[in-house]
Design a protein around this motif. Structure first.
Motif, PDB file in Angstrom:
ATOM      1  N   LEU A  11       0.831  -1.200   0.000  1.00 42.09           N
ATOM      2  CA  LEU A  11       0.000   0.000   0.000  1.00 42.09           C
ATOM      3  C   LEU A  11       0.866   1.251   0.000  1.00 42.09           C
ATOM      4  N   TRP A  12       1.912   1.243   0.796  1.00 41.67           N
ATOM      5  CA  TRP A  12       2.846   2.372   0.858  1.00 41.67           C
ATOM      6  C   TRP A  12       3.416   2.666  -0.528  1.00 41.67           C
ATOM      7  N   GLY A  13       3.854   1.602  -1.221  1.00 40.68           N
ATOM      8  CA  GLY A  13       4.396   1.785  -2.555  1.00 40.68           C
ATOM      9  C   GLY A  13       3.343   2.214  -3.560  1.00 40.68           C
ATOM     10  N   SER A  14       2.132   1.691  -3.427  1.00 42.53           N
ATOM     11  CA  SER A  14       1.060   2.025  -4.360  1.00 42.53           C
ATOM     12  C   SER A  14       0.645   3.486  -4.248  1.00 42.53           C
ATOM     13  N   LEU A  15       0.665   4.005  -3.024  1.00 44.76           N
ATOM     14  CA  LEU A  15       0.280   5.397  -2.822  1.00 44.76           C
ATOM     15  C   LEU A  15       1.357   6.362  -3.291  1.00 44.76           C
ATOM     16  N   GLY A  16       2.580   5.849  -3.414  1.00 39.02           N
ATOM     17  CA  GLY A  16       3.683   6.708  -3.791  1.00 39.02           C
ATOM     18  C   GLY A  16       4.298   7.329  -2.560  1.00 39.02           C
ATOM     19  N   ALA A  17       5.343   6.704  -2.026  1.00 35.89           N
ATOM     20  CA  ALA A  17       5.962   7.168  -0.783  1.00 35.89           C
ATOM     21  C   ALA A  17       6.416   8.615  -0.937  1.00 35.89           C
ATOM     22  N   PRO A  18       5.976   9.497  -0.039  1.00 37.50           N
ATOM     23  CA  PRO A  18       6.373  10.910  -0.138  1.00 37.50           C
ATOM     24  C   PRO A  18       7.857  11.094   0.130  1.00 37.50           C
ATOM     25  N   ALA A  19       8.401  12.140  -0.431  1.00 36.27           N
ATOM     26  CA  ALA A  19       9.815  12.434  -0.224  1.00 36.27           C
ATOM     27  C   ALA A  19      10.078  12.739   1.242  1.00 36.27           C
ATOM     28  N   PRO A  20      11.219  12.315   1.785  1.00 35.91           N
ATOM     29  CA  PRO A  20      11.541  12.616   3.183  1.00 35.91           C
ATOM     30  C   PRO A  20      11.470  14.118   3.444  1.00 35.91           C
ATOM     31  N   GLY A  21      10.861  14.463   4.565  1.00 27.42           N
ATOM     32  CA  GLY A  21      10.730  15.863   4.935  1.00 27.42           C
ATOM     33  C   GLY A  21       9.509  16.556   4.375  1.00 27.42           C
ATOM     34  N   ARG A  22       8.753  15.855   3.554  1.00 26.81           N
ATOM     35  CA  ARG A  22       7.535  16.441   2.986  1.00 26.81           C
ATOM     36  C   ARG A  22       6.323  15.780   3.622  1.00 26.81           C
ATOM     37  N   ALA A  23       5.508  16.552   4.312  1.00 24.36           N
ATOM     38  CA  ALA A  23       4.351  15.996   5.020  1.00 24.36           C
ATOM     39  C   ALA A  23       3.294  15.521   4.035  1.00 24.36           C
ATOM     40  N   HIS A  24       2.613  14.436   4.405  1.00 22.81           N
ATOM     41  CA  HIS A  24       1.589  13.845   3.547  1.00 22.81           C
ATOM     42  C   HIS A  24       0.426  13.423   4.433  1.00 22.81           C
ATOM     43  N   VAL A  25      -0.799  13.813   4.058  1.00 20.88           N
ATOM     44  CA  VAL A  25      -1.989  13.514   4.843  1.00 20.88           C
ATOM     45  C   VAL A  25      -2.843  12.509   4.074  1.00 20.88           C
ATOM     46  N   ILE A  26      -3.087  11.341   4.691  1.00 25.78           N
ATOM     47  CA  ILE A  26      -3.820  10.257   4.038  1.00 25.78           C
ATOM     48  C   ILE A  26      -5.025   9.886   4.892  1.00 25.78           C
ATOM     49  N   GLN A  27      -6.195  10.006   4.309  1.00 20.62           N
ATOM     50  CA  GLN A  27      -7.422   9.659   5.012  1.00 20.62           C
ATOM     51  C   GLN A  27      -7.864   8.240   4.647  1.00 20.62           C
ATOM     52  N   PHE A  28      -8.328   7.496   5.651  1.00 22.11           N
ATOM     53  CA  PHE A  28      -8.914   6.177   5.447  1.00 22.11           C
ATOM     54  C   PHE A  28     -10.388   6.273   5.829  1.00 22.11           C
ATOM     55  N   VAL A  29     -11.262   5.752   4.967  1.00 26.09           N
ATOM     56  CA  VAL A  29     -12.697   5.805   5.257  1.00 26.09           C
ATOM     57  C   VAL A  29     -13.400   4.693   4.492  1.00 26.09           C
ATOM     58  N   ALA A  30     -14.531   4.273   4.999  1.00 22.64           N
ATOM     59  CA  ALA A  30     -15.379   3.286   4.333  1.00 22.64           C
ATOM     60  C   ALA A  30     -16.768   3.867   4.148  1.00 22.64           C
ATOM     61  N   ALA A  31     -17.498   3.311   3.191  1.00 16.85           N
ATOM     62  CA  ALA A  31     -18.869   3.751   2.984  1.00 16.85           C
ATOM     63  C   ALA A  31     -19.772   3.253   4.098  1.00 16.85           C
ATOM     64  N   ARG A  32     -19.446   2.054   4.640  1.00 14.28           N
ATOM     65  CA  ARG A  32     -20.294   1.429   5.650  1.00 14.28           C
ATOM     66  C   ARG A  32     -19.460   1.033   6.861  1.00 14.28           C
ATOM     67  N   ARG A  33     -20.073   1.004   7.993  1.00 11.68           N
ATOM     68  CA  ARG A  33     -19.386   0.574   9.209  1.00 11.68           C
ATOM     69  C   ARG A  33     -19.052  -0.918   9.112  1.00 11.68           C
ATOM     70  N   GLY A  34     -18.024  -1.333   9.847  1.00  8.65           N
ATOM     71  CA  GLY A  34     -17.668  -2.737   9.895  1.00  8.65           C
ATOM     72  C   GLY A  34     -16.777  -3.213   8.770  1.00  8.65           C
ATOM     73  N   GLU A  35     -16.212  -2.291   7.969  1.00  5.00           N
ATOM     74  CA  GLU A  35     -15.362  -2.697   6.850  1.00  5.00           C
ATOM     75  C   GLU A  35     -13.901  -2.891   7.268  1.00  5.00           C
ATOM     76  N   GLY A  36     -13.537  -2.476   8.484  1.00  4.56           N
ATOM     77  CA  GLY A  36     -12.167  -2.634   8.950  1.00  4.56           C
ATOM     78  C   GLY A  36     -11.279  -1.431   8.699  1.00  4.56           C
ATOM     79  N   THR A  37     -11.885  -0.258   8.601  1.00  6.39           N
ATOM     80  CA  THR A  37     -11.120   0.955   8.314  1.00  6.39           C
ATOM     81  C   THR A  37     -10.094   1.266   9.391  1.00  6.39           C
ATOM     82  N   SER A  38     -10.498   1.159  10.652  1.00  6.45           N
ATOM     83  CA  SER A  38      -9.583   1.504  11.745  1.00  6.45           C
ATOM     84  C   SER A  38      -8.373   0.592  11.771  1.00  6.45           C
TER      85      SER A  38
END
Length: 233
Positions: A11-38
């Motif tokens: 997943l890290w590689g698929s998202l494209g690892a950000p360059a060191p020192g550059r902040a990156h904000v990644i949100q995880f969410v599901a359409a329905r509860r119980g999908e294992g987002t947390s």
């Protein structure tokens, strides 16, 4: 607990690892509860901090139960010991507001940022937030804000910011925050055959100014999950 290190590296590689020192904000969410987002968000944050060596903050947007803090506290062998609470805002800003505000004894009101603490997890590279719900009084409730101030401030203090938002059938938080996220990962249980709700959520995120990176198919109950690089058709 299924070991997801390999899947998180993918997943890290698929998202494209950000360059060191550059902040990156990644949100995880599901359409329905119980999908294992947390679980997905927590394991990704753990990978970013421990394996990728980035200073990582796990922001728990579920201000009702703080499940990330609870899960980490329950498994110190895997995640590390939790440190004491410190202010989770670098500059006093917050991504939520508590209403009605609580008056201070000496005048004024308690600032929203006072309700959120950050705890180190096994060392200085990994932090998790906890909303102090026990401090609420009477009719007070927390509401997610669309402002950029908190995220801009945190970018100056962290390299990877993982945002665990409640499912869209519970809350509009993910849509409210979407425009300030660099990427949003949709989590879908592999046992759920209906992909229409995730597709609708993808479209809603785009309408809210968000950037959906792809879909994480969660099969943790039967086999390690896989990351699909393409967006839902």
């Amino acid at each position: 607990m299924v070991d997801l290190n390999v899947e998180m590296a993918e997943l890290w590689g698929s998202l494209g690892a950000p360059a060191p020192g550059r902040a990156h904000v990644i949100q995880f969410v599901a359409a329905r509860r119980g999908e294992g987002t947390s679980t997905a968000a927590r394991e990704f944050a753990r990978f970013a901090a421990r394996r990728a060596g980035r200073k990582t903050w796990l922001i728990d947007v579920d201000l009702v139960t703080s499940p990330q803090y609870q899960a980490i506290a329950a498994d110190p062998e895997r995640y590390g010991q939790l440190g004491g609470g410190t202010p989770a805002s670098p500059d006093g800003s917050a991504f939520f507001t508590v209403q009605p505000p609580a008056p201070k004894p000496d005048g004024g009101v308690w600032p929203d940022a006072k309700y959120l603490t950050a705890h180190s997890v096994g060392g200085p590279r990994f932090w998790v937030t906890r909303f102090n719900r026990e401090a609420l009084r009477g009719r007070q409730k927390a509401h997610i804000l669309p402002g950029v101030e908190y995220w801009a401030a945190l970018r100056r203090h962290a390299e990877i910011i993982v945002v665990d938002s409640p499912s869209a059938d519970r809350s509009q938080a993910a849509l409210t925050l979407a425009q300030h996220m660099d990427q949003t990962v949709l989590v879908v249980s592999a046992q759920q055959p209906d992909v229409r709700p995730p597709g609708l959520l993808r479209d809603a995120l785009a309408s809210a100014g968000g950037r959906t990176a792809g879909v994480f198919f969660n099969q943790a109950s039967v086999q390690p999950p896989k990351f699909l690089k393409a967006i839902l058709p």
